[in-house]
Design a protein around this motif. Sequence first.
Motif, PDB file in Angstrom:
ATOM      1  N   ASP A  60      -4.748   8.100  -8.125  1.00 21.15           N
ATOM      2  CA  ASP A  60      -3.912   9.243  -8.470  1.00 21.15           C
ATOM      3  C   ASP A  60      -2.859   9.513  -7.406  1.00 21.15           C
ATOM      4  N   PHE A  61      -3.223   9.258  -6.131  1.00 24.59           N
ATOM      5  CA  PHE A  61      -2.317   9.562  -5.030  1.00 24.59           C
ATOM      6  C   PHE A  61      -2.132   8.382  -4.078  1.00 24.59           C
ATOM      7  N   PHE A  62      -2.598   7.224  -4.466  1.00 25.38           N
ATOM      8  CA  PHE A  62      -2.336   5.999  -3.717  1.00 25.38           C
ATOM      9  C   PHE A  62      -2.236   4.849  -4.713  1.00 25.38           C
ATOM     10  N   ARG A  63      -1.649   3.784  -4.276  1.00 22.31           N
ATOM     11  CA  ARG A  63      -1.492   2.626  -5.147  1.00 22.31           C
ATOM     12  C   ARG A  63      -1.449   1.359  -4.304  1.00 22.31           C
ATOM     13  N   PHE A 101       0.861  -1.179   0.000  1.00 25.77           N
ATOM     14  CA  PHE A 101       0.000   0.000   0.000  1.00 25.77           C
ATOM     15  C   PHE A 101       0.899   1.232   0.000  1.00 25.77           C
ATOM     16  N   PHE A 102       0.798   2.026  -1.050  1.00 22.03           N
ATOM     17  CA  PHE A 102       1.586   3.243  -1.195  1.00 22.03           C
ATOM     18  C   PHE A 102       0.650   4.454  -1.159  1.00 22.03           C
ATOM     19  N   ILE A 103       1.129   5.551  -0.564  1.00 26.74           N
ATOM     20  CA  ILE A 103       0.366   6.798  -0.557  1.00 26.74           C
ATOM     21  C   ILE A 103       1.317   7.969  -0.811  1.00 26.74           C
ATOM     22  N   SER A 104       0.737   9.072  -1.264  1.00 24.60           N
ATOM     23  CA  SER A 104       1.519  10.300  -1.386  1.00 24.60           C
ATOM     24  C   SER A 104       1.810  10.842  -0.002  1.00 24.60           C
ATOM     25  N   ALA A 105       2.991  11.394   0.168  1.00 26.02           N
ATOM     26  CA  ALA A 105       3.370  11.961   1.459  1.00 26.02           C
ATOM     27  C   ALA A 105       2.831  13.375   1.588  1.00 26.02           C
ATOM     28  N   GLY A 106       2.597  13.807   2.822  1.00 29.69           N
ATOM     29  CA  GLY A 106       2.221  15.188   3.063  1.00 29.69           C
ATOM     30  C   GLY A 106       0.832  15.536   2.563  1.00 29.69           C
TER      31      GLY A 106
END
Length: 336
Positions: free
Chosen positions: A177-180, A140-145
């Motif tokens: 768009d901002f998570f994967r 699980f990946f997310i954009s930081a900040g």
Amino acid sequence: MPHSSNRSFTASIARQADRIRYGFILKHSLRLLLVILILLPGSACSTMNSSPDEQSVEFPPEVAHLRDAFEATRLPFVGIAARAGETDRLASKFCGEPYWPNSLIYPTDLTGEEMMLLAQINFAEVPPLDDFPQQGILQFFISAGESDEQIWGMAMSTFGQEPFDPDRYFDELQRPDFFRVVYHAPPFAEDDLRTQFPVVADYYPPITGEAQMLFSSKSEVVIPVDYRFEQLFGKSPWDFFEEIGSAATEQLNRYYTAELSNVDAKLGGYANLVQEDPRAIAPEEDWVVLFWIDSFYEEEGVEALWGDAGTALFSIRRADLRQLNFNRVLYSWDSH
């Protein structure tokens, strides 16, 4: 396109933007045990968790007539406890360095920025759970900040808009768009792995510190804030608890509290949320809790805090999960 006639849901979602952004600012100062407050003044409801091989807490005799109805809703799940510590590349973990072969393109968000690893789950370490993989690594990946478009990977462009469009909001929660969410099937590469990853020190991510994951098999009855409560009982939780009265609600609350198993995260089961369940926009879909993360604090220094003691939820359609299709995951997080 999903449709919703639930005006209270629309109004609730429309009010969340300020709460989430305010909670983002407060995150560094909060250390709270989340207790979901529900429905009647003075009453609280917590997750009812119990391991299948553990002695269950006795159902209150004062509401014995409800026992069978609640037990019929029980679902298995895998509880996850976080323990601070370094992990190897293939291990299940919160944060840290992911398993990532150089042959693959590393996840980036809509702005081209590389994402941070929120969590990695190696199913070889996870107890069996229906419909979930028995092998492979799920990440699980997310954009930081934060930005005007997102906070911690959750799309924010629909917040604060008048009139609020629940269909657009629902679609945005499913756009990566901002998570994967990425699945790696075995066999795994042993060399030529990526060694450089984004530095998130300039931000305050929702989870701070690398942590190991400890898994356990558990089960729970339906949680009132999960959209399935209305499907299972044929009425909204507000109507249900008002109908049974404050005395019965208090007895159930004590039962909930006694049954509470403090997990930091879970796979499967029901979603314990702070705000409205976004899946209520499309209740006809067969949703599964792919990954739920609470706000928690471990004395070793690992902390998860979603705004003002909120929770994060990754949901998936059961058919997609069975087919290992993670391209339509719904991701949201909420806050008090």
